[in-house]
Design an enzyme around this catalytic site. Sequence first.
Site, PDB file in Angstrom:
ATOM      1  N   CYS A  86     -35.132 -28.229   2.409  1.00 49.72           N
ATOM      2  CA  CYS A  86     -36.591 -28.247   2.422  1.00 49.72           C
ATOM      3  C   CYS A  86     -37.091 -28.525   3.848  1.00 49.72           C
ATOM      4  CB  CYS A  86     -37.100 -29.244   1.376  1.00 49.72           C
ATOM      5  SG  CYS A  86     -38.795 -28.896   0.877  1.00 49.72           S
ATOM      6  N   HIS A 194     -34.098 -28.356  -3.792  1.00 51.04           N
ATOM      7  CA  HIS A 194     -33.452 -29.656  -3.551  1.00 51.04           C
ATOM      8  C   HIS A 194     -32.231 -29.866  -4.452  1.00 51.04           C
ATOM      9  CE1 HIS A 194     -36.591 -31.663  -1.057  1.00 51.04           C
ATOM     10  NE2 HIS A 194     -37.395 -30.799  -1.663  1.00 51.04           N
ATOM     11  N   GLU A 196     -30.064 -32.130  -4.086  1.00 49.38           N
ATOM     12  CA  GLU A 196     -29.841 -33.591  -4.210  1.00 49.38           C
ATOM     13  C   GLU A 196     -30.728 -34.216  -5.284  1.00 49.38           C
ATOM     14  OE1 GLU A 196     -31.794 -32.223  -2.093  1.00 49.38           O
ATOM     15  OE2 GLU A 196     -33.415 -33.577  -1.496  1.00 49.38           O
TER      16      GLU A 196
HETATM   17  N1  GLN Z   1     -40.040 -31.761   0.122  1.00 49.93           N
HETATM   18  C1  GLN Z   1     -40.129 -31.390   1.355  1.00 49.93           C
HETATM   19  O1  GLN Z   1     -39.197 -31.473   2.147  1.00 49.93           O
HETATM   20  C2  GLN Z   1     -41.461 -30.864   1.835  1.00 49.93           C
HETATM   21  C3  GLN Z   1     -41.238 -29.853   2.895  1.00 49.93           C
HETATM   22  C4  GLN Z   1     -42.418 -29.469   3.725  1.00 49.93           C
HETATM   23  N2  GLN Z   1     -42.929 -30.506   4.466  1.00 49.93           N
HETATM   24  C5  GLN Z   1     -43.393 -28.656   2.940  1.00 49.93           C
HETATM   25  O2  GLN Z   1     -44.183 -29.189   2.193  1.00 49.93           O
HETATM   26  O3  GLN Z   1     -43.343 -27.481   3.041  1.00 49.93           O
END
Ligand code: GLN
Length: 222
Positions: A86, A194, A196
Amino acid sequence: MRAAVIVFPGSNCDRDMAVALKAAGADVQMVWHKDASLPDGIDLVAVPGGFSFGDYLRCGAIAAQSPICNDIVRHVERGGYALGVCNGFQVLTETGLLPGALMRNAGLKFVCKTIPLKVETSASAFTEGYNAGDTVGFPIAHHDGNYTVDPDMLTQLDDEDRVAFRYTENPNGSVSDIAGILSENRRVLGLMPHPERAVDEGHGGTDGQALFRGLIGQFANA
Ligand SMILES: NC(=O)CC[C@H](N)C(=O)O
């Protein structure tokens, strides 16, 4: 296997990442972004999710200028492994370690839900715990997950079997439904979903376990 989880101001998935790595058998050290170098003997650098530097400029653009990123680049150039999830994927594109960029979601909304993904290749340390064609459910939580890359590089990613995961229901407008890609040497993976957050029954699913177990298992067998 020794892993470093990088912590930026605004990271919020750093501890989740550490928990997932430890559960799969890694020794984990947290590393502050201002450190000039990684601890000795690190096999894997994990760049976690979050909102580094408040997502100002472009997501990950300021984080990519942190001192530790110079050593992450050296680590990868030496053949070390890196995983960016992410915001971590955004940081890895901003450092140039992965091609392309993550733009605002096509629907202009933050999207937070578990979605199905297709595993496109099992030919990497990150995906060898799956079969190509498997469908897995990983959570997404982002507003800038719309992956874009120039047409030549898109062809190259396909030709070199470097698309690791594709969305089966594209949530953000990513080109060619791309959710995650590999570097040329297949030792760097960046993905918006994600894994994780899918390693414990309490998460509502455990499809992420195979990614961490497969990766760490490689080192156990080495
Ligand atoms: N969960 C995250 O890592 C968010 C990723 C990023 N900042 C976005 O909103 O696109």
